[in-house]
Design a protein around this motif. Sequence first.
Motif, mmCIF file in Angstrom:
data_model
loop_
_atom_site.group_PDB
_atom_site.id
_atom_site.type_symbol
_atom_site.label_atom_id
_atom_site.label_comp_id
_atom_site.label_asym_id
_atom_site.label_seq_id
_atom_site.Cartn_x
_atom_site.Cartn_y
_atom_site.Cartn_z
ATOM 1 N N VAL A 127 9.136 4.765 -1.019
ATOM 2 C CA VAL A 127 8.614 4.063 0.146
ATOM 3 C C VAL A 127 8.783 2.571 -0.129
ATOM 4 N N GLU A 128 9.366 1.850 0.825
ATOM 5 C CA GLU A 128 9.651 0.433 0.636
ATOM 6 C C GLU A 128 8.366 -0.385 0.506
ATOM 7 N N ASP A 129 8.476 -1.521 -0.193
ATOM 8 C CA ASP A 129 7.326 -2.408 -0.395
ATOM 9 C C ASP A 129 6.663 -2.789 0.923
ATOM 10 N N ASP A 130 7.469 -3.177 1.913
ATOM 11 C CA ASP A 130 6.925 -3.637 3.188
ATOM 12 C C ASP A 130 6.065 -2.566 3.855
ATOM 13 N N GLU A 131 6.496 -1.326 3.743
ATOM 14 C CA GLU A 131 5.734 -0.246 4.373
ATOM 15 C C GLU A 131 4.414 -0.006 3.652
ATOM 16 N N LEU A 132 4.431 -0.112 2.315
ATOM 17 C CA LEU A 132 3.194 0.063 1.554
ATOM 18 C C LEU A 132 2.226 -1.080 1.839
ATOM 19 N N ILE A 133 2.754 -2.277 2.049
ATOM 20 C CA ILE A 133 1.908 -3.427 2.395
ATOM 21 C C ILE A 133 1.227 -3.181 3.741
ATOM 22 N N GLN A 134 1.985 -2.640 4.696
ATOM 23 C CA GLN A 134 1.407 -2.317 6.005
ATOM 24 C C GLN A 134 0.346 -1.216 5.898
ATOM 25 N N LEU A 135 0.604 -0.214 5.056
ATOM 26 C CA LEU A 135 -0.360 0.863 4.864
ATOM 27 C C LEU A 135 -1.659 0.319 4.268
ATOM 28 N N ALA A 136 -1.531 -0.651 3.378
ATOM 29 C CA ALA A 136 -2.713 -1.237 2.742
ATOM 30 C C ALA A 136 -3.611 -1.934 3.752
ATOM 31 N N GLU A 137 -3.017 -2.402 4.840
ATOM 32 C CA GLU A 137 -3.797 -3.094 5.865
ATOM 33 C C GLU A 137 -4.661 -2.124 6.676
ATOM 34 N N ARG A 138 -4.271 -0.865 6.754
ATOM 35 C CA ARG A 138 -5.034 0.077 7.582
ATOM 36 C C ARG A 138 -5.734 1.184 6.792
ATOM 37 N N ILE A 139 -5.428 1.294 5.471
ATOM 38 C CA ILE A 139 -6.114 2.276 4.633
ATOM 39 C C ILE A 139 -6.947 1.514 3.607
ATOM 40 N N PRO A 140 -8.254 1.452 3.783
ATOM 41 C CA PRO A 140 -9.114 0.606 2.931
ATOM 42 C C PRO A 140 -8.986 0.870 1.435
ATOM 43 N N GLY A 141 -8.863 2.151 1.062
ATOM 44 C CA GLY A 141 -8.843 2.482 -0.359
ATOM 45 C C GLY A 141 -7.478 2.850 -0.892
ATOM 46 N N ILE A 144 -1.774 1.870 -5.341
ATOM 47 C CA ILE A 144 -0.429 2.242 -5.782
ATOM 48 C C ILE A 144 -0.449 2.326 -7.301
ATOM 49 N N ILE A 145 -0.028 3.446 -7.846
ATOM 50 C CA ILE A 145 -0.008 3.597 -9.295
ATOM 51 C C ILE A 145 1.424 3.609 -9.817
ATOM 52 N N ASN A 146 1.615 2.988 -10.990
ATOM 53 C CA ASN A 146 2.923 2.936 -11.649
ATOM 54 C C ASN A 146 3.934 2.105 -10.850
ATOM 55 N N ARG A 147 3.433 1.057 -10.223
ATOM 56 C CA ARG A 147 4.313 0.183 -9.442
ATOM 57 C C ARG A 147 3.576 -1.115 -9.136
ATOM 58 N N PHE A 148 4.316 -2.207 -9.110
ATOM 59 C CA PHE A 148 3.699 -3.504 -8.830
ATOM 60 C C PHE A 148 4.343 -4.157 -7.615
ATOM 61 N N ILE A 149 3.501 -4.514 -6.644
ATOM 62 C CA ILE A 149 3.943 -5.227 -5.444
ATOM 63 C C ILE A 149 3.090 -6.491 -5.357
ATOM 64 N N GLU A 154 -3.777 -6.577 -5.947
ATOM 65 C CA GLU A 154 -5.127 -6.069 -6.201
ATOM 66 C C GLU A 154 -5.232 -4.564 -5.999
ATOM 67 N N ARG A 155 -4.172 -3.946 -5.441
ATOM 68 C CA ARG A 155 -4.157 -2.502 -5.208
ATOM 69 C C ARG A 155 -3.174 -1.776 -6.127
ATOM 70 N N CYS A 156 -2.561 -2.478 -7.046
ATOM 71 C CA CYS A 156 -1.538 -1.886 -7.914
ATOM 72 C C CYS A 156 -2.056 -1.684 -9.336
ATOM 73 N N VAL A 157 -1.885 -0.471 -9.847
ATOM 74 C CA VAL A 157 -2.225 -0.154 -11.237
ATOM 75 C C VAL A 157 -0.900 0.159 -11.920
ATOM 76 N N TRP A 158 -0.496 -0.707 -12.865
ATOM 77 C CA TRP A 158 0.868 -0.612 -13.368
ATOM 78 C C TRP A 158 0.949 -0.884 -14.862
ATOM 79 N N LEU A 159 2.091 -0.567 -15.442
ATOM 80 C CA LEU A 159 2.315 -0.707 -16.880
ATOM 81 C C LEU A 159 3.323 -1.821 -17.156
ATOM 82 N N ASP A 160 3.123 -2.529 -18.244
ATOM 83 C CA ASP A 160 4.086 -3.547 -18.668
ATOM 84 C C ASP A 160 5.234 -2.844 -19.393
#
Length: 335
Positions: A127-141, A144-149, A154-160
């Motif tokens: 799923v493209e970054d832009d679409e996940l950003i839009q989803l974040a605007e309408r889904i409060p909780g 995204i895991i294992n990915r950084f946008i 503040e919604r991304c849990v990711w690994l270095d």
Amino acid sequence: MVVTLKDVAEKAGVSTSTVSRVLSGKGRVGKKCQAHVKKIVEEMGYRPNTNARALACNRTEMIGLITPNIAGAFHGPICVGVEEAASKIRYKILIANSFDEYERVQEAIYSFSEQGCDNIIIHTNFVEDDELIQLAERIPGLVIINRFIPEIAERCVWLDNVSGGRLAAKYLIDSGHKDIAVISHSRKIADPKDRLTGVLEACEKAGISIPEQNILFDPIGTIDEGRLLARQLVESDAKFTAIIAYNDLMAVGAINELQDMGIRVPEDVSVIGFDDLYFCQTSRPTLTTIHYPISEMAKYAAELSVALTTKGKDATPKTHLFMPSLVERKSVKTL
């Protein structure tokens, strides 16, 4: 037989509203009465009806998880981490496999939302970054895991992953290896690119270069591809004393193929993996690898999702970066 709120009230000798107040922690109830009701609840094994409670407060206490395949050795621990966090706060979990298909991700999001689930954790690269950003605007909780946008950090849990690649290469270099090969993943996602970047940084710092013919890619990243690339390295006459694999699956595949070709691990060639999956301790030799704390990350992601819906995004840290670590076993020889 299912125990109801009314059953508890009758045995406790109180009203159903009193039992409800005790369980919710809302409203005034004397300490002696609270203790009595809780004792009856425990004795009868009563469990609140979460659906009814959700309707009453216009909120569903659920966490939805979308992951490629829960049967996978990497993805299974994600489910365990989420469920562990959910059970502590008595949230139910919904799970959907995407099988790396965009349409399945969309269907799962719609299904979860239809059930009133505001806490959704997504592990996907399709799923493209832009679409996940839009989803974040309408889904409060949404988390995204294992990915950084960056836009929704503040919604991304990711690994270095860069640090992980650096750790793997540095360990081999410190063990005396100068001729290193890499078998990696060719998909256009961040993980393999970042890990290779870390490997090359560590080698450059040590004054070591890895020839292009020593870096091979495949599009899948499984045991079979690990076998294939290990054979290609040997048959190409590439010079190497150690192999860094993109993940543990490829590492185990490489070990098996090398041994089938009469090449001893680690006596002739050392191998290091990435992820620290359960089978690393059962492979022969046991696999030295980079630990990916995916279960811990999943648990954290679930806690973060609930915090976002109960406290708001301003109440959470702005970044959620986890660090990898080295797990030393028996697949690397010191030269």
